[in-house]
Design an enzyme around this catalytic site. Structure first.
Site, mmCIF file in Angstrom:
data_model
loop_
_atom_site.group_PDB
_atom_site.id
_atom_site.type_symbol
_atom_site.label_atom_id
_atom_site.label_comp_id
_atom_site.label_asym_id
_atom_site.label_seq_id
_atom_site.Cartn_x
_atom_site.Cartn_y
_atom_site.Cartn_z
ATOM 1 N N ASP A 48 -14.574 -1.240 12.662
ATOM 2 C CA ASP A 48 -15.128 -1.831 13.877
ATOM 3 C C ASP A 48 -15.403 -3.323 13.770
ATOM 4 O O ASP A 48 -16.335 -3.832 14.406
ATOM 5 C CB ASP A 48 -16.405 -1.103 14.300
ATOM 6 C CG ASP A 48 -16.170 0.361 14.654
ATOM 7 O OD1 ASP A 48 -15.007 0.746 14.836
ATOM 8 O OD2 ASP A 48 -17.163 1.113 14.730
ATOM 9 N N ASN A 66 -14.940 -1.980 5.878
ATOM 10 C CA ASN A 66 -13.939 -1.823 6.937
ATOM 11 C C ASN A 66 -14.495 -0.910 8.023
ATOM 12 O O ASN A 66 -15.178 0.060 7.736
ATOM 13 C CB ASN A 66 -12.663 -1.226 6.330
ATOM 14 C CG ASN A 66 -11.619 -0.861 7.367
ATOM 15 O OD1 ASN A 66 -11.159 0.281 7.394
ATOM 16 N ND2 ASN A 66 -11.234 -1.785 8.207
ATOM 17 N N CYS A 91 -6.152 7.424 5.058
ATOM 18 C CA CYS A 91 -5.486 7.789 6.312
ATOM 19 C C CYS A 91 -5.928 9.180 6.767
ATOM 20 O O CYS A 91 -5.800 10.149 6.025
ATOM 21 C CB CYS A 91 -3.976 7.752 6.143
ATOM 22 S SG CYS A 91 -3.103 8.232 7.663
ATOM 23 N N GLN A 141 0.842 -1.197 0.000
ATOM 24 C CA GLN A 141 0.000 0.000 0.000
ATOM 25 C C GLN A 141 0.880 1.250 0.000
ATOM 26 O O GLN A 141 1.801 1.369 0.810
ATOM 27 C CB GLN A 141 -0.911 0.022 1.232
ATOM 28 C CG GLN A 141 -1.924 1.159 1.206
ATOM 29 C CD GLN A 141 -2.815 1.172 2.435
ATOM 30 O OE1 GLN A 141 -2.434 1.737 3.460
ATOM 31 N NE2 GLN A 141 -3.984 0.547 2.347
ATOM 32 N N LYS A 198 -8.307 2.232 -1.135
ATOM 33 C CA LYS A 198 -8.967 2.287 0.174
ATOM 34 C C LYS A 198 -9.268 3.747 0.492
ATOM 35 O O LYS A 198 -8.403 4.608 0.349
ATOM 36 C CB LYS A 198 -8.086 1.698 1.268
ATOM 37 C CG LYS A 198 -8.766 1.685 2.642
ATOM 38 C CD LYS A 198 -7.890 0.976 3.680
ATOM 39 C CE LYS A 198 -8.665 0.764 4.983
ATOM 40 N NZ LYS A 198 -8.858 2.014 5.732
ATOM 41 N N GLY A 228 -8.530 -4.015 10.723
ATOM 42 C CA GLY A 228 -7.373 -3.189 11.007
ATOM 43 C C GLY A 228 -7.056 -3.193 12.488
ATOM 44 O O GLY A 228 -6.408 -4.100 13.016
ATOM 45 N N ARG A 229 -7.567 -2.181 13.194
ATOM 46 C CA ARG A 229 -7.246 -2.034 14.616
ATOM 47 C C ARG A 229 -7.718 -3.230 15.446
ATOM 48 O O ARG A 229 -7.146 -3.513 16.502
ATOM 49 C CB ARG A 229 -7.876 -0.746 15.149
ATOM 50 C CG ARG A 229 -7.235 0.528 14.599
ATOM 51 C CD ARG A 229 -7.963 1.776 15.068
ATOM 52 N NE ARG A 229 -9.353 1.757 14.626
ATOM 53 C CZ ARG A 229 -10.369 2.272 15.333
ATOM 54 N NH1 ARG A 229 -10.147 2.807 16.511
ATOM 55 N NH2 ARG A 229 -11.594 2.234 14.849
#
Length: 307
Positions: A189, A187, A85, A54, A124, A211-212
């Site tokens: 949660d 994407n 981002c 990426q 993304k 992700g997180r």
């Protein structure tokens, strides 16, 4: 996911069931300047594949050249452009989600990168700059026309950063758009298998991105995989989860050396749910996050009170 999804983490994620892994995002400017630390992020271990690199930036020509270098260096299975981002040092300079305020430039970058490389190019992004400018439904069509071969949508605006709950309704509408023929990846949660299953069922997306939710718990991919297969959520004992974290520490050290590897892994140890609920654990956690050697860190982990 900068300083999170390095090669050591991606390998473990793949082993636990992640279908596709992504590199940390890499600055296009740093790539064409041959910054050593940035070029190192382009390395892909064959055991990780399929894997994506990426990149991010704001200049179409620079992004195209960086894409060529990235493909030559890493031979990724696909190249992803980060238009999502939200952090100030990226978005504030007109890259990442900052491009949600300059859609023509976003499309020009997508077209330039698509022409520059032979591997699939994906994108993304987010719903829009703020809640008054939710543009993703129109933007999705434009990105597809510009050459994006898949689209990942994070269910927040740039202004929301990571606050509040991700809104999947606009993602669902993009997927339902008959004109959209490329895969749509949702994407935001995804923290357990049940949520992943519900998002698939409610939105019809082709895939989900985690992700997180994977920071400090790479086993989330095993959980999601099993739940999507119709199986019960896997449950392991404390020692099993701790052994995974220790394996992750060792992989990180092998990848970045003892000092660098331990610095890298601290974010995972700070976020892991494994230590939640342990009484009077604050001082022990601080000591874990301050450990400087593998021996010290493992000794502290072995001393963690068992449930």
């Amino acid at each position: 996911m900068e300083d999170v999804t390095d090669a050591s983490f991606r390998l473990i994620a793949r082993e636990f069931g992640a279908s596709l892994v992504y590199s940390e995002f890499v600055s296009s400017d740093a790539i064409i300047r041959s910054v050593r630390s940035s070029l190192a992020k382009l390395h892909i271990d064959d055991r990780e594949r399929p894997a994506a690199v990426q990149i991010y930036g704001k200049d179409p020509d620079v992004m195209a050249e960086a894409a060529r270098v990235a493909v030559e260096e890493a031979h990724p299975d696909l190249l992803d452009i980060n238009f999502g981002c939200p952090v100030k040092k990226v978005a504030g300079k007109g890259a990442g989600s900052g491009l949600l305020r300059d859609v023509p430039r976003m499309l020009a970058i997508t077209e330039a990168v698509r022409r520059a490389v032979s591997v699939p190019v994906t994108v993304k992004t987010r719903l829009g700059w703020d809640l008054e400018h939710i543009i993703i439904e129109d933007l999705a069509e434009k990105l597809q026309d510009a050459g994006a071969m898949a689209l990942t949508i994070h269910g927040r605006t740039r202004s929301q950063m990571y606050t509040g709950e991700a809104d999947w309704a606009p993602i669902s509408r993009v997927k339902a758009n008959a004109r959209i023929t490329i895969p749509v990846i949702g994407n935001g949660d995804i923290t357990d298998g049940e949520t992943a299953l519900r998002r698939f069922e409610e939105t019809g997306v082709d895939a989900i991105m985690v992700g997180r939710g994977a920071i400090g718990r790479p086993w989330i991919f095993e959980e999601i995989s099993e739940v999507l297969k119709g199986h019960d959520k896997p449950v392991h004992d404390f020692e099993w989860y701790l052994s995974v974290l220790k394996r992750q520490i060792d992989e990180s050290i092998a990848h970045s050396g003892e000092k660098g590897g331990i610095l890298h892994i601290r974010r995972h140890l700070a976020a892991t749910p494994l230590f939640k609920g342990i009484p009077d654990f604050r001082q022990q956690k601080i000591a874990i996050l301050r450990a400087e050697t593998r021996a010290e860190l493992f000794a502290l982990l072995d001393a963690v009170p068992r449930p």
